[in-house]
Design an enzyme around this catalytic site. Sequence first.
Site, mmCIF file in Angstrom:
data_model
loop_
_atom_site.group_PDB
_atom_site.id
_atom_site.type_symbol
_atom_site.label_atom_id
_atom_site.label_comp_id
_atom_site.label_asym_id
_atom_site.label_seq_id
_atom_site.Cartn_x
_atom_site.Cartn_y
_atom_site.Cartn_z
ATOM 1 N N PRO A 1 0.967 -10.053 -2.409
ATOM 2 C CA PRO A 1 -0.109 -10.142 -3.142
ATOM 3 C C PRO A 1 -1.464 -9.424 -2.515
ATOM 4 C CG PRO A 1 0.940 -12.339 -3.027
ATOM 5 C CD PRO A 1 1.530 -11.480 -2.023
ATOM 6 N N GLU A 2 -1.951 -8.582 -3.347
ATOM 7 C CA GLU A 2 -3.194 -7.792 -2.807
ATOM 8 C C GLU A 2 -4.343 -8.098 -3.955
ATOM 9 O OE1 GLU A 2 -2.772 -3.878 -1.926
ATOM 10 O OE2 GLU A 2 -0.529 -3.956 -1.644
#
Length: 292
Positions: free
Chosen positions: A2-3
Site C-alpha cells: 500500500p502506497e
Amino acid sequence: MPELPEVEVTRRQIAPLLVNRRIVSVATTRPSYFFLTPPRTLRDRLLGRIVVGLDRHGKYLLARLDDGQRLLLHLGMTGQLFGAGATSVRLLSATGRGSLSPEAQATGFSPDGHTHLRLSFSDGGPQLFFRDTRKFGKVQLLGPDEASERLARLGPDALSVGARHLYASSRGRRAAVKTLLLDQSVLAGVGNIYADEALFLAGVRPSRPARRLTRPDCVRLLRSLKRVLRRSIETGGSSISDYIRPDGSDGAYQDERRVYDRAHQPCQRCGTPIRRVVIGQRSSHFCPRCQR
DNA sequence: AGACTAACCTGAAAGC
DNA sequence: TGCTTTCAGGTTAGTC
C-alpha cells in the site's frame, strides 16, 4: 505495497466505519513489534473513546479521538482494514450517522490468525478489523502532543508538495533520484510502484543522481508524480500483490502501469524493452530510451 | 549528514 | 511429488 493511493482509498472507505462511533471493545493478538503501543495500553486508552476524524499523511492513517489522542495506523506491506460483523446497518442510518455502503458489509474478508486488531462499537454495527499477514504494519496510540512529533519525521505529503521543495531536497545528494522519491522524510507517500511510474512519465532514469536534476526536471517529475497518484486514487489503487480495497474489490491501476513489473515487455511509447535494475535494494523499472 | 546494509515477516513462486 | 531457496516490499536501527 500500500502506497499513498491505496492508503487514501482505504481512508475513504473506512472513515464511515470509524468516525462518530464509540469504541466499546478492543481485541488484539499477542504483543509484538506490530504494536508500538502494547495491547494492554491500547485497550485501556481506547475504551469509551469516540473517533472524530480519520486523516492521512503519506502512508499513515491517523484516527483522531475525542480526548485528543490519535491512533496511528500503518499498513506496511500487507495490512488491510475492513469492516465486518454488521448486525444492523439500519440502526446506523436511523441514528443519522450516514449509511454505510452495501459493499462495506460483504467484504469477502474474514478475521483469522493474522487479524491483529478488532474494534467493536457501542451501536452494535460493523466491527473494524486490521489484518496484516507479514506484520510490517504498525499500530500506535499517541497523546495530543506526541502526534506532531511523530509526524515530524515525515516530509510533506506527496500530493501537496511543490517542485521547489523537491529541487531543494535533491541538492547535494549523490544517491539515485529513485531513492530520493522513496525517502519518506523528503516527501511522504511514495513507494516503489509510483516512483517508477512517475519517473517514466517524467522521462527521468531512476538511477540518475538526484543532484543532477534540473529545476525543470523537478517540475516535470512532481507533475508526473501527482498525476499518477491522483489517477491511481480514482481507479481504486493498484491490486498487484496483496492489496485489495476495504470493500473487497480490486483496484484497477495495475492495468494502467507503464513500467512497474513489466521487465522485458515493450515500452508503450517506443517499443524498447523495459529494463529492471536494483536501486537501493528496490527493483526499479524503466525504459532505457525514454528515460535519461 | 548522507549512504548503505541488514533485519523484521510470511506466502508465493522458482529451483532442485 | 516435495523439500529448499529466493523474492517482495516499508521502515528502522545500526555502521561507516
